[in-house]
Write an enzyme that holds these catalytic residues in place. Structure first.
Site, PDB file in Angstrom:
ATOM      1  N   HIS A 297       0.832  -1.212   0.000  1.00 17.42           N
ATOM      2  CA  HIS A 297       0.000   0.000   0.000  1.00 17.42           C
ATOM      3  C   HIS A 297       0.866   1.260   0.000  1.00 17.42           C
ATOM      4  O   HIS A 297       0.680   2.163  -0.830  1.00 17.42           O
ATOM      5  CB  HIS A 297      -0.919  -0.014   1.227  1.00 17.42           C
ATOM      6  CG  HIS A 297      -1.786   1.194   1.358  1.00 17.42           C
ATOM      7  ND1 HIS A 297      -3.097   1.224   0.944  1.00 17.42           N
ATOM      8  CD2 HIS A 297      -1.532   2.446   1.849  1.00 17.42           C
ATOM      9  CE1 HIS A 297      -3.608   2.423   1.176  1.00 17.42           C
ATOM     10  NE2 HIS A 297      -2.676   3.184   1.732  1.00 17.42           N
ATOM     11  N   GLU A 298       1.817   1.330   0.919  1.00 16.82           N
ATOM     12  CA  GLU A 298       2.669   2.519   1.000  1.00 16.82           C
ATOM     13  C   GLU A 298       3.520   2.671  -0.262  1.00 16.82           C
ATOM     14  O   GLU A 298       3.771   3.787  -0.727  1.00 16.82           O
ATOM     15  CB  GLU A 298       3.549   2.458   2.246  1.00 16.82           C
ATOM     16  CG  GLU A 298       2.786   2.414   3.567  1.00 16.82           C
ATOM     17  CD  GLU A 298       1.778   3.548   3.726  1.00 16.82           C
ATOM     18  OE1 GLU A 298       1.989   4.635   3.144  1.00 16.82           O
ATOM     19  OE2 GLU A 298       0.774   3.355   4.427  1.00 16.82           O
TER      20      GLU A 298
ATOM     21  N   HIS B 117       3.435   6.464  -7.306  1.00 14.36           N
ATOM     22  CA  HIS B 117       2.754   7.646  -7.843  1.00 14.36           C
ATOM     23  C   HIS B 117       3.692   8.856  -7.821  1.00 14.36           C
ATOM     24  O   HIS B 117       3.783   9.615  -8.785  1.00 14.36           O
ATOM     25  CB  HIS B 117       1.494   7.924  -7.023  1.00 14.36           C
ATOM     26  CG  HIS B 117       0.484   8.763  -7.720  1.00 14.36           C
ATOM     27  ND1 HIS B 117      -0.647   9.236  -7.102  1.00 14.36           N
ATOM     28  CD2 HIS B 117       0.419   9.239  -8.994  1.00 14.36           C
ATOM     29  CE1 HIS B 117      -1.355   9.948  -7.948  1.00 14.36           C
ATOM     30  NE2 HIS B 117      -0.730   9.973  -9.099  1.00 14.36           N
TER      31      HIS B 117
ATOM     32  N   HIS C  44       1.671   4.503  -3.009  1.00 16.66           N
ATOM     33  CA  HIS C  44       1.835   5.954  -2.942  1.00 16.66           C
ATOM     34  C   HIS C  44       3.173   6.352  -3.549  1.00 16.66           C
ATOM     35  O   HIS C  44       3.288   7.325  -4.295  1.00 16.66           O
ATOM     36  CB  HIS C  44       1.784   6.421  -1.487  1.00 16.66           C
ATOM     37  CG  HIS C  44       0.429   6.425  -0.879  1.00 16.66           C
ATOM     38  ND1 HIS C  44      -0.626   7.116  -1.425  1.00 16.66           N
ATOM     39  CD2 HIS C  44      -0.050   5.835   0.252  1.00 16.66           C
ATOM     40  CE1 HIS C  44      -1.693   6.954  -0.663  1.00 16.66           C
ATOM     41  NE2 HIS C  44      -1.375   6.181   0.355  1.00 16.66           N
TER      42      HIS C  44
END
EC number: 3.4.24.59
Length: 801
Positions: free
Chosen positions: A564-565, A571, A568
């Site tokens: 999940h991290e 991106h 980010h």
């Protein structure tokens, strides 16, 4: 500083929200020719890039070992220990000592003041044509200090450094608030944006940034007469103080519930002993872990009912704080010309309006309802009587225990043995290599570069061997470290102009246009770029200290958290725009979680597991049988509680909208009545509403009402989109390591940062032939598009183990 303008509404004009967030790799073996400012532009010797000639295979092996072996890491990280001159924190040339924060802030402040003077004095066409870029640089200079100082003051173990970082943060934050009230900046920007001879020369990015800043100025009361602007300032400060008090002041109406100890059967006897009193009763607290465990395990339904009601009833003082906060927000929206706080907040989001959010959430309730009924009917059969809200956790726990005893594979307990932190990081690098052509390369930190010896530095390189980002991985637990996983953007990507380089050279021989932090020359435009610098923070157990010690072994949940991290992070790394205001994760709030939520799907896809899931000692791959067992386990857990958990999130988003969509002249707010209304209307297990039971007021514990006011729907909105992209772009995992799918997602979503409408990104990724995008219904967004996303649903999310 308290007299300056504080704007807690959305991204402030001169800073953007730090989402707490990203990464990548190559295919053929190649020698990396790191292109940086080292040749064409002056920079200190100690910030020169290290040797990039190591092979891809060696890098891949090293990546695993630097995280799995403390002994290897110590030897690896000491390779630059003899360097005579210390490097500043995260390579920032100023941050070699606590005093450096003051210097860093003052130098940045002087540059800001020069830009402000230039903008205010602009009168020629040429000066107006550079205005969007000038103001973007102003934003970058502020973010350089505010973002980095804010991170260091939280993460650094040295109190002196914490204090110095706090002072630097305060100095620049106060200056930012001065800029918020500088009407000349707004006037000049609007003049530039209204002149076709200016805007015809602007790039799409410059036009977008100009509109963002104009909107932000408008939301900062810059256009109001002085007395209204002062009222706006006062309201903003009140909201900030009330919000902080609300988040930190959550408290129940009753601190504990008194229960006879013999009625606590099912609860861990050790816990019962901890709360037992002399008179054969126990004081069950109404906050913390014990009431949650009691609801899950106590056999006596009356006890569960009493604990449930007490733990969901807030103090009157806390409810007053919330209702005052909602009133102030409504008044602020009215002062700004909006119907409600939600209308003001959502105007620049994908949703655009409260009505559209309502359409999305209502459609989501309907798409989820059948699954909820299936789950609750199974629990009701177990109980043999009508199910109540205080029964849910108890019977879910019973069903999970039944499943574990009857069907759960024993081999699942060995799964973490295949998820050492090093192998997971290796898998992420290999995945990014296959999807996007970028990978992670361990780099020896220079003396003084990191805030703790356990922090690993990774460089991100592309297939041509070019350096494109820096990631600092602070992934191991230590005393007094914040336990929550998070991603921080310490410096955004951005193009550095030739004028900035010349200005820097004229100031000081040792000065660097990016403060000594990572830069590279764009091979296409031959312009200098500041590279995104990112920090990932987790709280995983440390590996063993001896050479053959066990590495940090992760549960499936922890693996998904890390993915999940990294979503980010990817991106930030691939969204490298020319202007920093729209780089990486600097996009609409209800779009920012999409890359991270989508990344969770990759964590347990069989083709991705094949890239990394290997036993830490034997290097044996995770067997197909174990992968199938994990999938069955996830499906089973999801079918027991997944849909009801989805409904809980939807209800929280509906409560948030109900509170913030009220018109400003609606009078006092009864937050409990509104909460109960949403529960009775939409919940499958509504709160008790009989006359003999006082109404619960759980909203007093809902701290996100402050930080995510009117936008709490964002996470489940992005979850629905992520599920759709996972199925339609990545074939529900069949194309999880396919370059064509990765390039499609990168080119339609990631590379834009915030420089393209989220709806255009989603529509582009799905393609015009996709049934959900028929007639281009998604491109423009709006009510119908929001309702369409609601129909996609959330599925069921379970975690193995």
């Amino acid at each position: 500083m308290k007299d300056q303008l504080l704007v807690p509404l959305r991204r402030r004009p001169w800073t953007c929200q730090k989402c707490l967030q990203r990464l990548q790799l190559p295919r053929h073996q190649t020698r990396r020719s790191f292109e940086t400012a080292a040749s064409p532009f002056p920079r200190p010797l100690d910030s020169l890039p290290a040797d990039y000639a190591r092979t891809k295979t060696v890098d891949d092996d090293t990546l695993r070992r630097v995280f799995d072996s403390q002994q290897f890491w110590r030897e690896f990280s000491q390779q630059r220990a003899a360097q005579p001159k210390p490097t500043g924190l995260v390579q920032n040339q100023y941050l070699t000592s606590p005093d450096g924060f003051r210097t860093f802030a003052n130098v940045s402040l002087q540059k800001c003041q020069a830009i402000v003077s230039k903008v205010l004095a602009a009168s020629t066409l040429e000066e107006y044509r550079t205005m969007a870029r000038d103001l973007d640089r102003l934003s970058d200079l502020l973010c350089r200090v505010i973002d980095l100082s804010d991170f260091i003051r939280v993460i650094h173990p040295d109190p002196q450094v914490q204090e110095a970082a706090t002072q630097a943060y305060a100095l620049m934050f106060e200056y930012m608030n001065v800029l918020n009230t500088t009407t000349g900046l707004n006037d000049q920007l609007k003049k530039a944006a209204a002149n076709p001879e200016v805007t015809s020369q602007w790039s799409d990015e410059e036009k977008i940034v100009a509109q963002i800043l104009i909107k932000d100025f408008s939301n900062s009361a810059i256009h109001m007469p002085p007395h209204e602007r002062q009222r706006f300032v006062n309201l903003s400060n009140d909201i900030s103080q009330l919000g902080s008090s609300f988040v930190n002041g959550a408290e129940p109406a009753k601190s504990h519930v008194s229960v006879a100890t013999n009625n606590l059967r099912g609860l861990d006897p050790i816990l019962v002993q901890q709360i037992k009193r002399w008179n054969r009763t126990a004081a069950v607290p109404t906050t913390g872990m014990i009431p949650r465990l009691a609801l899950r395990s106590v056999h006596d339904e009356n006890v569960r009912r009493e604990v449930y009601l007490a733990s969901r009833t807030s103090s009157k003082r806390q409810l007053h704080r919330l209702e005052e906060l909602l009133l102030k927000r409504a008044e602020l929206a009215k002062l700004s010309g909006y119907e409600s706080f939600a209308h003001m907040t959502l105007s620049d989001k994908m949703a655009k309006s409260p009505e559209a959010v309502s359409n999305f959430l209502t459609a989501l309730v309907e798409s989820n309802r059948k699954l909820v009924r299936e789950e609750l009917s199974q629990l009701q059969v177990m109980k043999g009587a009508p199910l109540q809200p205080w029964d849910h956790a108890y019977y879910v726990h019973q069903r999970v225990l039944q499943y574990s005893q009857a069907r759960r594979s024993r081999e699942l307990s060995a799964v973490p043995e295949f998820f050492s932190l090093g192998t997971v990081m290796q898998g992420l690098s290999r995945l990014f290599d296959r999807l996007y052509g970028v990978r992670l390369v361990p780099q020896e930190p220079a003396p003084g570069e990191t805030w703790n010896p356990d922090v690993r530095r990774l460089d991100v390189v592309d297939e041509a061997g070019r350096h494109i980002a820096v990631i600092y991985c602070d992934l191991f637990s230590r005393p007094n470290k914040h336990p929550n996983p998070a991603h921080f953007t310490l410096r955004c990507s951005r193009e550095i102009s030739a004028e900035e380089v010349a200005e820097c050279a004229s100031l000081d021989q040792s000065s660097h246009p990016n403060d000594g932090m990572a830069t590279a020359v764009d091979p296409v435009t031959q312009t200098l770029r500041q590279l995104p610098t990112i920090a990932l923070v987790c709280d995983f157990p440390e590996p063993g200290t001896n050479g053959g010690g066990r590495p940090s072994l992760l549960s499936e949940h922890s693996v998904r958290t890390l993915f999940h991290e990294m979503g980010h992070a990817v991106h930030s790394i691939l969204g490298q725009t020319r202007l920093q205001s729209i780089s990486g994760t600097r996009c609409a709030t209800d779009f920012a979680e999409l890359p991270s939520v989508l990344m969770e799907h990759f964590a347990t896809a069989p083709s991705v597991l094949a890239l990394y899931a290997r036993h830490w000692r034997t290097d044996e791959p995770l067997s197909e049988g174990m992968i199938r067992s994990m999938e069955r386990d996830r499906t089973a857990h999801g079918s027991i509680y997944g849909a009801v958990e989805n409904e809980a999130q939807i209800l929280m988003a509906l409560v948030d909208q109900a509170y913030h969509s009220r018109p400003a002249d609606g009078g006092r707010i009864d937050s409990t009545a509104l909460y109960q209304q949403v529960s009775q209307q939409h919940s499958s297990l509504p709160e008790p509403a009989d006359a003999t039971t006082p109404p619960t007021s759980w909203q007093g514990f809902f701290g996100h009402l402050y930080g995510y006011g009117a936008t709490y729907y964002s996470y489940i909105f992005d979850r629905a989109i992520a599920n759709k992209l996972w199925v339609d772009v990545f074939g529900a995992g069949r194309h999880a390591v396919d370059r064509a799918a990765g390039e499609r997602y990168k080119n339609e979503v990631l590379r834009w940062g915030g420089g393209r409408s989220g709806w255009e990104c989603v529509a582009g990724a799905l393609g015009s032939a996709n049934e959900s995008n028929a007639d281009g219904r998604l491109v423009e967004g709006g009510d119908q598009a929001m309702r369409e996303v609601g129909r996609w649903g959330l599925g069921r999310d379970g975690v193995s183990g």
